[in-house]
Design a protein around this motif. Sequence first.
Motif, PDB file in Angstrom:
ATOM      1  N   HIS A 130      52.277  22.630 108.567  1.00 29.11           N
ATOM      2  CA  HIS A 130      53.047  23.455 107.855  1.00 29.11           C
ATOM      3  C   HIS A 130      53.233  24.880 108.449  1.00 29.11           C
ATOM      4  O   HIS A 130      54.030  25.494 108.569  1.00 29.11           O
ATOM      5  N   ASP A 131      51.855  25.416 108.767  1.00 30.27           N
ATOM      6  CA  ASP A 131      51.818  26.629 109.426  1.00 30.27           C
ATOM      7  C   ASP A 131      52.537  26.815 110.774  1.00 30.27           C
ATOM      8  O   ASP A 131      53.110  27.774 110.919  1.00 30.27           O
ATOM      9  N   GLU A 132      52.295  25.666 111.564  1.00 30.84           N
ATOM     10  CA  GLU A 132      53.033  25.711 112.990  1.00 30.84           C
ATOM     11  C   GLU A 132      54.487  25.783 112.543  1.00 30.84           C
ATOM     12  O   GLU A 132      55.355  26.495 113.249  1.00 30.84           O
ATOM     13  N   MET A 133      55.002  25.120 111.612  1.00 32.53           N
ATOM     14  CA  MET A 133      56.615  24.955 111.428  1.00 32.53           C
ATOM     15  C   MET A 133      56.925  26.363 110.975  1.00 32.53           C
ATOM     16  O   MET A 133      57.650  26.939 111.299  1.00 32.53           O
ATOM     17  N   ALA A 134      56.050  26.924 110.081  1.00 30.93           N
ATOM     18  CA  ALA A 134      56.437  28.263 109.181  1.00 30.93           C
ATOM     19  C   ALA A 134      56.577  29.214 110.537  1.00 30.93           C
ATOM     20  O   ALA A 134      57.449  30.254 110.895  1.00 30.93           O
ATOM     21  N   ALA A 135      55.555  29.425 111.592  1.00 31.41           N
ATOM     22  CA  ALA A 135      55.428  30.057 112.733  1.00 31.41           C
ATOM     23  C   ALA A 135      56.676  30.023 113.396  1.00 31.41           C
ATOM     24  O   ALA A 135      57.133  30.939 113.927  1.00 31.41           O
ATOM     25  N   GLU A 136      56.937  28.801 113.759  1.00 25.81           N
ATOM     26  CA  GLU A 136      58.206  28.449 114.758  1.00 25.81           C
ATOM     27  C   GLU A 136      59.552  29.104 113.953  1.00 25.81           C
ATOM     28  O   GLU A 136      60.298  29.502 114.636  1.00 25.81           O
ATOM     29  N   LEU A 137      59.565  28.848 112.475  1.00 24.47           N
ATOM     30  CA  LEU A 137      60.761  29.265 111.849  1.00 24.47           C
ATOM     31  C   LEU A 137      60.888  30.965 111.878  1.00 24.47           C
ATOM     32  O   LEU A 137      62.387  31.559 112.097  1.00 24.47           O
ATOM     33  N   LYS A 138      59.730  31.638 111.933  1.00 28.41           N
ATOM     34  CA  LYS A 138      59.727  33.107 111.901  1.00 28.41           C
ATOM     35  C   LYS A 138      60.292  33.594 113.324  1.00 28.41           C
ATOM     36  O   LYS A 138      60.889  34.634 113.450  1.00 28.41           O
ATOM     37  N   MET A 139      60.137  32.747 114.437  1.00 33.77           N
ATOM     38  CA  MET A 139      60.573  33.210 115.784  1.00 33.77           C
ATOM     39  C   MET A 139      62.200  32.648 115.925  1.00 33.77           C
ATOM     40  O   MET A 139      62.722  33.154 116.987  1.00 33.77           O
ATOM     41  N   THR A 140      62.653  31.955 115.009  1.00 33.37           N
ATOM     42  CA  THR A 140      63.884  31.233 115.235  1.00 33.37           C
ATOM     43  C   THR A 140      65.088  32.111 114.356  1.00 33.37           C
ATOM     44  O   THR A 140      64.858  32.033 113.113  1.00 33.37           O
TER      45      THR A 140
END
Length: 157
Positions: A130-140
């Motif tokens: 979840h944290d990995e996906m949230a971090a990825e979405l913040k950069m997208t």
Amino acid sequence: MNIPLSRLIDGIIATMRSDVIPHVADPYARGQAVGVIDLLNNIAPRVEWAQAPLARLVQAKRDLLAEIAALAPGVAAPPAADAALDSADDLLAAKGRLDAAIGDAIALIWPRRHEAAFGRAAALVQAHLHDEMAAELKMTRKPLFAEIASGGEGAKS
């Protein structure tokens, strides 16, 4: 961010050459598209993924493996730290190895997830993903659907 940036750029160039340029009738627009290819060809060897976020992700994966190895018998501890991770490609390779180890851990944890320790380990894996996906979405950035669909300029971001 899971593939080398050079491979992503090569894919963009290939798509421009095979799918975009052949369908552009206006000579000026075709020239601009070829200019984008030229820019990408020249920038590709000079850029790479930002190392700091990759290094944090690699460390988070190492920490996760250490935590779940302490909770769940049979789950291997993280592999020894890589000596030199000097480039984004090195970090991506380390991330790939750690992802494989996490996959192996999930295969051991999942069938026993109803046991307390294995359940906590599964929860840690879930939180990490979840944290990995949230971090990825913040950069997208948000996609330009209106502009893409219309083939013209939509709202600027």
